[in-house]
Design an enzyme around this catalytic site. Structure first.
Site, PDB file in Angstrom:
ATOM      1  N   GLU A 187      53.434  41.549  45.413  1.00 36.33           N
ATOM      2  CA  GLU A 187      52.571  42.653  45.012  1.00 36.33           C
ATOM      3  C   GLU A 187      51.319  42.698  45.864  1.00 36.33           C
ATOM      4  OE1 GLU A 187      49.232  44.434  42.399  1.00 36.33           O
ATOM      5  OE2 GLU A 187      49.399  42.600  43.577  1.00 36.33           O
ATOM      6  N   HIS A 286      41.003  36.900  44.500  1.00 34.90           N
ATOM      7  CA  HIS A 286      41.549  36.728  45.845  1.00 34.90           C
ATOM      8  C   HIS A 286      40.861  35.604  46.616  1.00 34.90           C
ATOM      9  CE1 HIS A 286      43.083  41.173  45.728  1.00 34.90           C
ATOM     10  NE2 HIS A 286      43.738  40.360  44.910  1.00 34.90           N
TER      11      HIS A 286
END
Length: 321
Positions: A187, A286
């Site tokens: 993803e 992230h």
């Protein structure tokens, strides 16, 4: 949550071996839980017809959800701090979820795709029963970015969906609609796994999906509202209203968001209605700091209870179309 970035990595011997392990798991024989198996009957007697039933809606404890996140953290720790597409960390994450589902009596399969020269896998799990022409598909992406373990983004959504699926098995739910669960690969580099899955569906199979429910970052710390997906373009109201009603009954604020930014976009692009929710961008995203400490157990429990409750409601409701 996707970063729309490309990621390449060498197909190492260790990764090849890990993929071989999880592919071998897909051939394991299916065994339904005890109360779902066909029971022996007296000679000449006919077994009773199956009657759909809806046991009381269960709730989960933090101890039923957080161990999955701790397992994903351990997987990342022993694989260079990441569970990204094309890494052994992702292959082991898929294997962990698959084992739990196989033990619970789901029919699981690994669906391969290729991205950046590396084979990845979506994990699909079907619960026996329900109308195959009316599918409730619930999913979350299982991969992280290369820079971190991705425990909130999106270990949290993956653990929520897994815990909800296991509640279905533990309760012996016999749904009116067919229940399917999915954990998507790749993803983060651009919705690769879910887009590949949707692209390969026949037109008839797309029509059979009543709604796709997506969960991305379900355990963010400092959450003060849940972000519920509104798919007005495709006329989806049933799931969205069910989520908003569940939160409203508990005095939990919600905020409307559209279809985009995660795997529900792949379904929306194909005309498949979607809903779901997120708890918003976490304190760390992230990066290496998206670890177990980046998830609030209370928020994760609340998210899982919401998914279970709405899943029960939709599974036990006659399809509208």
């Amino acid at each position: 949550m996707t970063t729309r970035r490309s990621f390449t990595g060498p197909a190492t011997a260790a990764l090849t071996a890990a993929l071989a392990v999880i592919l071998s798991l897909s051939s394991a024989p299916y065994a339904a839980p005890a109360d779902a198996r066909t029971r022996s009957t007296a000679a000449g007697a006919q077994p009773p017809a199956a009657v759909p039933r809806s046991p009381a809606v269960p709730t989960v404890t933090e101890q039923q959800v957080m161990p999955h996140l701790r397992a994903l953290q351990r997987i990342a720790d022993r694989n260079g701090g990441t569970r990204a597409h094309g890494t052994k960390g992702y292959a082991e994450s898929v294997a962990y979820v698959k084992r739990a589902l196989d033990r619970a009596g789901f029919r699981t399969r690994l669906v391969p795709f290729t991205y950046a020269g590396t084979t990845g896998h979506n994990l699909i799990a079907d619960w026996p029963g329900g109308d195959p022409d009316h599918v409730l598909l619930t999913g979350a992406h299982l991969d992280s970015v290369p820079e971190g373990p991705g425990i909130n983004d999106n270990g949290s959504g993956s653990a929520t969906v897994l815990a909800a699926a296991l509640q279905v098995a533990e309760s012996g739910l016999a749904p009116r609609r067919h229940l399917r669960f999915a954990w998507w690969g790749a993803e983060e580099p651009g919705l690769i796994g879910s887009a590949d899955y949707v692209k390969k569906l026949s037109a008839a199979d797309r029509r059979r999906i009543d709604v796709y429910l997506n969960f991305d970052q379900t355990g963010s710390r400092n959450t003060d509202k849940w972000l519920v997906v509104h798919d007005d373009e495709r006329g989806e109201t049933e799931a969205r209203q069910a989520f908003e009603a569940w939160f409203a009954e508990r005095g939990i604020p919600t905020f409307d968001i559209g279809v985009g930014g995660s795997d529900h976009e792949s379904f929306g692009d194909a005309g498949i209605p979607s809903s779901g929710f997120s708890t918003g961008i976490s304190d760390c995203i992230h990066e290496a700091c998206d670890d177990l400490a980046n998830v609030d157990p209370k928020t994760e429990k609340t998210s899982t209870d919401a998914v279970v409750a709405v899943l029960w409601k939709l599974a036990s409701t006659a399809p509208r179309r």
